[in-house]
Design a protein around this motif. Structure first.
Motif, PDB file in Angstrom:
ATOM      1  N   ILE A   1      12.431   4.807  -7.133  1.00 30.87           N
ATOM      2  CA  ILE A   1      11.284   4.766  -7.409  1.00 30.87           C
ATOM      3  C   ILE A   1      10.263   5.482  -6.957  1.00 30.87           C
ATOM      4  O   ILE A   1       9.574   5.443  -6.229  1.00 30.87           O
ATOM      5  CB  ILE A   1      10.446   3.088  -7.041  1.00 30.87           C
ATOM      6  N   THR A   2       9.233   5.985  -7.956  1.00 32.90           N
ATOM      7  CA  THR A   2       7.760   6.691  -7.601  1.00 32.90           C
ATOM      8  C   THR A   2       6.746   5.334  -7.678  1.00 32.90           C
ATOM      9  O   THR A   2       6.617   5.383  -8.699  1.00 32.90           O
ATOM     10  CB  THR A   2       7.613   7.598  -8.828  1.00 32.90           C
ATOM     11  N   VAL A   3       6.270   4.807  -7.052  1.00 36.14           N
ATOM     12  CA  VAL A   3       5.184   4.158  -6.655  1.00 36.14           C
ATOM     13  C   VAL A   3       4.254   4.537  -7.169  1.00 36.14           C
ATOM     14  O   VAL A   3       3.491   5.340  -6.620  1.00 36.14           O
ATOM     15  CB  VAL A   3       5.005   3.802  -5.071  1.00 36.14           C
ATOM     16  N   GLN A   4       3.407   3.714  -8.049  1.00 37.12           N
ATOM     17  CA  GLN A   4       2.340   4.481  -9.280  1.00 37.12           C
ATOM     18  C   GLN A   4       0.517   3.673  -8.455  1.00 37.12           C
ATOM     19  O   GLN A   4      -0.012   3.576  -8.596  1.00 37.12           O
ATOM     20  CB  GLN A   4       2.501   4.065 -10.096  1.00 37.12           C
ATOM     21  N   GLN A   5       1.641   2.549  -8.043  1.00 34.89           N
ATOM     22  CA  GLN A   5      -0.030   1.562  -8.304  1.00 34.89           C
ATOM     23  C   GLN A   5       1.136   0.197  -6.735  1.00 34.89           C
ATOM     24  O   GLN A   5       1.682   0.116  -6.991  1.00 34.89           O
ATOM     25  CB  GLN A   5      -0.303   0.779  -9.106  1.00 34.89           C
ATOM     26  N   ASN A   6      -0.043  -0.635  -5.875  1.00 35.01           N
ATOM     27  CA  ASN A   6       0.289  -1.622  -5.285  1.00 35.01           C
ATOM     28  C   ASN A   6       1.184  -2.595  -6.016  1.00 35.01           C
ATOM     29  O   ASN A   6       0.647  -2.692  -7.529  1.00 35.01           O
ATOM     30  CB  ASN A   6      -0.926  -2.023  -4.251  1.00 35.01           C
ATOM     31  N   GLY A   7       1.762  -3.728  -5.825  1.00 32.23           N
ATOM     32  CA  GLY A   7       2.020  -4.887  -6.754  1.00 32.23           C
ATOM     33  C   GLY A   7       3.675  -5.316  -6.882  1.00 32.23           C
ATOM     34  O   GLY A   7       4.400  -3.999  -6.091  1.00 32.23           O
ATOM     35  N   PRO A   8       3.662  -5.443  -7.564  1.00 35.33           N
ATOM     36  CA  PRO A   8       5.611  -5.925  -7.632  1.00 35.33           C
ATOM     37  C   PRO A   8       6.257  -4.591  -8.413  1.00 35.33           C
ATOM     38  O   PRO A   8       5.705  -3.499  -9.133  1.00 35.33           O
ATOM     39  CB  PRO A   8       5.829  -6.682  -7.887  1.00 35.33           C
ATOM     40  N   ILE A   9       7.438  -4.202  -8.396  1.00 38.50           N
ATOM     41  CA  ILE A   9       8.069  -3.449  -8.372  1.00 38.50           C
ATOM     42  C   ILE A   9       9.356  -4.177  -8.543  1.00 38.50           C
ATOM     43  O   ILE A   9       9.613  -4.425  -7.776  1.00 38.50           O
ATOM     44  CB  ILE A   9       7.908  -1.697  -7.540  1.00 38.50           C
ATOM     45  N   THR A  10      10.258  -3.674 -10.041  1.00 41.26           N
ATOM     46  CA  THR A  10      11.692  -3.673 -10.316  1.00 41.26           C
ATOM     47  C   THR A  10      12.572  -2.690 -10.720  1.00 41.26           C
ATOM     48  O   THR A  10      11.936  -1.672 -10.962  1.00 41.26           O
ATOM     49  CB  THR A  10      11.812  -3.882 -11.628  1.00 41.26           C
TER      50      THR A  10
ATOM     51  N   GLN B   1       1.147  -1.087  -0.111  1.00 43.12           N
ATOM     52  CA  GLN B   1       0.272  -0.064   0.055  1.00 43.12           C
ATOM     53  C   GLN B   1       0.707   1.353   0.123  1.00 43.12           C
ATOM     54  O   GLN B   1       1.657   1.454   0.608  1.00 43.12           O
ATOM     55  CB  GLN B   1      -0.917   0.406   1.443  1.00 43.12           C
ATOM     56  N   ALA B   2       0.850   2.121  -0.983  1.00 41.53           N
ATOM     57  CA  ALA B   2       1.209   3.918  -0.395  1.00 41.53           C
ATOM     58  C   ALA B   2       0.214   4.231  -1.194  1.00 41.53           C
ATOM     59  O   ALA B   2      -0.106   4.319  -1.922  1.00 41.53           O
ATOM     60  CB  ALA B   2       2.435   2.993  -1.780  1.00 41.53           C
ATOM     61  N   SER B   3       0.742   5.585  -0.321  1.00 40.50           N
ATOM     62  CA  SER B   3       0.041   7.063  -1.114  1.00 40.50           C
ATOM     63  C   SER B   3       0.792   7.738  -2.428  1.00 40.50           C
ATOM     64  O   SER B   3       1.543   6.896  -2.867  1.00 40.50           O
ATOM     65  CB  SER B   3      -0.085   8.076   0.302  1.00 40.50           C
TER      66      SER B   3
END
Length: 213
Positions: A151-160, A97-99
């Motif tokens: 990394i700018t988080v755009q959505q939940n789930g995996p990031i690489t 989860q992230a804002s």
């Protein structure tokens, strides 16, 4: 003449595709890590604490990086055969989860850390040594001057995250392998991350591609 042409074509094809033929990718999992720590300002002597559940009990899953909470992790790279050239390294993990617009920072740690590591101390044994800045936030002394990635988080789930440069530095011995520091630098950012081992297949997998030098 025909046989010579066939032989020449075969040799040309071999030379053209040789790097791809000999390249290999190795997936390093959480079990290939030899050190981890979650350090927080509220619990300055804890080595494995990410957030307070509101009852004075610190928990590590999910990880909750903030401007005063950090996660440290080091992968052992000795499974990679000697005499190789690192061509690519990508690190995957899961966001719970992230804002919107939360920025996640990845830093190469530059100071040795170990047993008893916490927010104040980078190790307690064999002797107590403090971080230059609590929480391993001292640029150039505790961590690299610039982050390896943001990394700018755009959505939940995996990031690489691409960490090729760091892995190559460690593999070649150009810099000691003290692992990474994962932080959030913006005071109002909010993010929860699955701790290692908690959510396969996104269990902090580091995929390293290499080929013979």
């Amino acid at each position: 003449m025909k046989n010579k042409w066939i032989a020449f074509s075969a040799l040309a094809s071999l030379l053209l595709f040789a790097p791809h033929a000999f390249g290999r990718t190795m997936a390093l999992k959480f079990v290939d890590c030899d050190m981890m720590a979650a350090i927080v300002a509220e619990g300055p002597r804890h080595s494995w604490a990410s957030h307070d559940d509101g009852k004075g009990i610190f928990r590590v899953n999910p990880l909750h990086p903030t401007s005063e909470h950090s996660f440290l992790i080091r992968y052992a790279l000795d499974k990679i055969p000697k005499g190789q050239h690192i061509t690519n390294a990508e690190w995957t993990m899961a966001i719970g989860q992230a804002s919107a617009g939360t920025r996640l920072f990845f830093w190469r740690i530059t100071a040795e850390w170990g047993p008893g590591v916490n927010y104040q101390y980078r190790m307690l044994r064999p002797k107590a040594l403090t971080w230059a800045v609590p929480g391993a936030r001292g640029n150039s002394s505790d961590r690299a001057t610039k982050p390896s990635a943001i990394i700018t988080v755009q959505q939940n789930g995996p990031i690489t995250v691409n960490v090729t440069e760091d892995v190559e530095l460690w593999y070649t011995g150009a810099a000691p392998n003290y692992g990474w520091l994962v932080t959030v630098e913006d005071p109002d950012a909010y993010i929860l991350m699955s701790a290692p081992v908690s959510m396969p297949p996104y269990d902090w997998e580091l995929r390293v591609t290499y080929e013979p030098q």
